[in-house]
Design a protein around this motif. Structure first.
Motif, mmCIF file in Angstrom:
data_model
loop_
_atom_site.group_PDB
_atom_site.id
_atom_site.type_symbol
_atom_site.label_atom_id
_atom_site.label_comp_id
_atom_site.label_asym_id
_atom_site.label_seq_id
_atom_site.Cartn_x
_atom_site.Cartn_y
_atom_site.Cartn_z
ATOM 1 N N ASP A 227 0.867 -1.174 0.000
ATOM 2 C CA ASP A 227 0.000 0.000 0.000
ATOM 3 C C ASP A 227 0.907 1.229 0.000
ATOM 4 N N TYR A 228 0.308 2.407 -0.197
ATOM 5 C CA TYR A 228 1.078 3.643 -0.174
ATOM 6 C C TYR A 228 0.241 4.765 0.410
ATOM 7 N N ILE A 229 0.915 5.761 0.967
ATOM 8 C CA ILE A 229 0.268 6.958 1.485
ATOM 9 C C ILE A 229 1.070 8.161 0.987
ATOM 10 N N THR A 230 0.382 9.165 0.459
ATOM 11 C CA THR A 230 1.070 10.359 -0.012
ATOM 12 C C THR A 230 1.105 11.419 1.087
ATOM 13 N N LYS A 231 2.242 12.050 1.214
ATOM 14 C CA LYS A 231 2.423 13.122 2.199
ATOM 15 C C LYS A 231 1.855 14.426 1.646
ATOM 16 N N PRO A 232 1.266 15.273 2.482
ATOM 17 C CA PRO A 232 0.980 15.053 3.911
ATOM 18 C C PRO A 232 -0.253 14.170 4.075
ATOM 19 N N PHE A 233 -0.316 13.468 5.193
ATOM 20 C CA PHE A 233 -1.445 12.584 5.438
ATOM 21 C C PHE A 233 -1.883 12.729 6.889
ATOM 22 N N GLY A 234 -3.117 12.342 7.163
ATOM 23 C CA GLY A 234 -3.626 12.392 8.517
ATOM 24 C C GLY A 234 -3.289 11.122 9.273
ATOM 25 N N VAL A 235 -3.147 11.247 10.567
ATOM 26 C CA VAL A 235 -2.833 10.089 11.399
ATOM 27 C C VAL A 235 -3.910 9.018 11.275
ATOM 28 N N SER A 236 -5.160 9.443 11.226
ATOM 29 C CA SER A 236 -6.262 8.476 11.133
ATOM 30 C C SER A 236 -6.175 7.660 9.851
ATOM 31 N N GLU A 237 -5.740 8.299 8.760
ATOM 32 C CA GLU A 237 -5.586 7.565 7.498
ATOM 33 C C GLU A 237 -4.491 6.522 7.623
ATOM 34 N N LEU A 238 -3.364 6.903 8.201
ATOM 35 C CA LEU A 238 -2.265 5.951 8.387
ATOM 36 C C LEU A 238 -2.709 4.764 9.228
ATOM 37 N N LEU A 239 -3.365 5.048 10.356
ATOM 38 C CA LEU A 239 -3.792 3.964 11.242
ATOM 39 C C LEU A 239 -4.774 3.038 10.538
ATOM 40 N N ALA A 240 -5.653 3.615 9.715
ATOM 41 C CA ALA A 240 -6.629 2.808 8.986
ATOM 42 C C ALA A 240 -5.931 1.895 7.982
ATOM 43 N N ARG A 241 -4.937 2.424 7.303
ATOM 44 C CA ARG A 241 -4.228 1.621 6.301
ATOM 45 C C ARG A 241 -3.389 0.521 6.952
ATOM 46 N N VAL A 242 -2.731 0.852 8.050
ATOM 47 C CA VAL A 242 -1.962 -0.158 8.768
ATOM 48 C C VAL A 242 -2.877 -1.287 9.223
ATOM 49 N N SER A 243 -3.999 -0.935 9.819
ATOM 50 C CA SER A 243 -4.953 -1.938 10.289
ATOM 51 C C SER A 243 -5.493 -2.785 9.148
ATOM 52 N N ALA A 244 -5.791 -2.141 8.012
ATOM 53 C CA ALA A 244 -6.349 -2.859 6.869
ATOM 54 C C ALA A 244 -5.351 -3.872 6.309
ATOM 55 N N VAL A 245 -4.085 -3.459 6.157
ATOM 56 C CA VAL A 245 -3.070 -4.368 5.621
ATOM 57 C C VAL A 245 -2.839 -5.543 6.569
ATOM 58 N N LEU A 246 -2.761 -5.270 7.852
ATOM 59 C CA LEU A 246 -2.537 -6.340 8.823
ATOM 60 C C LEU A 246 -3.709 -7.318 8.858
#
Length: 242
Positions: free
Chosen positions: A99-118
């Motif tokens: 997966d990828y996240i473009t900067k700048p990003f919100g913390v909630s988006e990062l946490l959601a993506r981490v949780s989804a991948v795991l």
């Protein structure tokens, strides 16, 4: 036991922010601020997921990904890219990023993506319980042989080196040979229903996969159905072993 995450990010403020918020979510977080150090850590210790910046001193994120996947390390990776850096996104996905996240990003988006991948990786592990004594999941279509329990693909007797996501795309197509599958079908099957990335991810992996299947294009190839999706075309095929 807490899931272990490795953050490889050289910007101090961002790395502290990531470490704090991921730790608050219950993850065990290790941070490295140098590419070479991050790569060494990723090869020495087991992690459940890696958050990887692409612009790093010592060794950039693409090189780290290439080396990890080349060594057979399939730890899921979320890459951090600059805004509007589509070329970096494509390179990251081709190198095996999940997966990828473009900067700048919100913390909630990062946490959601981490949780989804795991969650997706955990679901795949539970779904695939290989029995090496009875390779019932093996698929044979003409000259194409797929061994899911070993993540191995042979075409005309020759081994094809695929990234994990390329393998999963091919496996999904091979389970329905000749059937047109939409990009949404592939996105949901390989990346999961809660994947936030766009369909461009599918196109990048199919494009890379096609090039690797050119080893024997008359035996097997992937057709594009404009505006719909893709299908696997196999000549002289025989029914898959299920």
């Amino acid at each position: 036991m807490a899931q272990r995450l490795l953050v490889i990010e050289d910007e101090p403020t961002l790395s502290r922010l990531l470490s704090y918020n991921l730790t608050q979510e219950g993850y065990e977080v290790t941070v490295e601020d140098h590419g070479t150090a991050g790569y060494d850590r990723a090869t020495r210790e087991p992690f459940d997921l890696i958050v990887l910046d692409l612009m790093l001193p010592g060794m950039n994120g693409i090189d780290i990904l290439d080396k990890l996947r080349g060594q057979g390390i399939r730890t899921p990776v979320i890459v951090l890219t600059a805004k509007n850096a589509e070329e970096d996104v494509v390179r990251g996905l081709k190198s095996g990023a999940d997966d990828y996240i473009t900067k700048p990003f919100g913390v909630s988006e990062l946490l959601a993506r981490v949780s989804a991948v795991l969650r997706r990786i955990s679901g795949l592990a539970e779904e695939v319980q290989p029995d090496t004594s009875v390779p019932a999941s093996t698929i044979i279509l003409g000259q194409l042989e797929i061994y899911p329990e070993r993540y191995e693909v042979l075409l005309g007797g020759q081994s094809i080196n695929l990234r994990p996501k390329e393998f999963e795309v091919l496996l999904y197509l091979a389970r329905k040979p000749g059937v047109v599958l939409t990009r949404d079908d592939l996105m949901n099957a390989v990346w999961g229903f809660d994947y936030i990335g766009g369909q461009r991810t599918v196109d990048v992996h199919v494009s890379s996969l096609r090039k690797k299947l050119e080893l024997d294009p008359e035996s097997v190839h992937i057709d594009s159905i404009r505006g719909v999706g893709y299908k696997l075309v196999v000549n002289k095929k025989r029914s898959p072993v299920m």
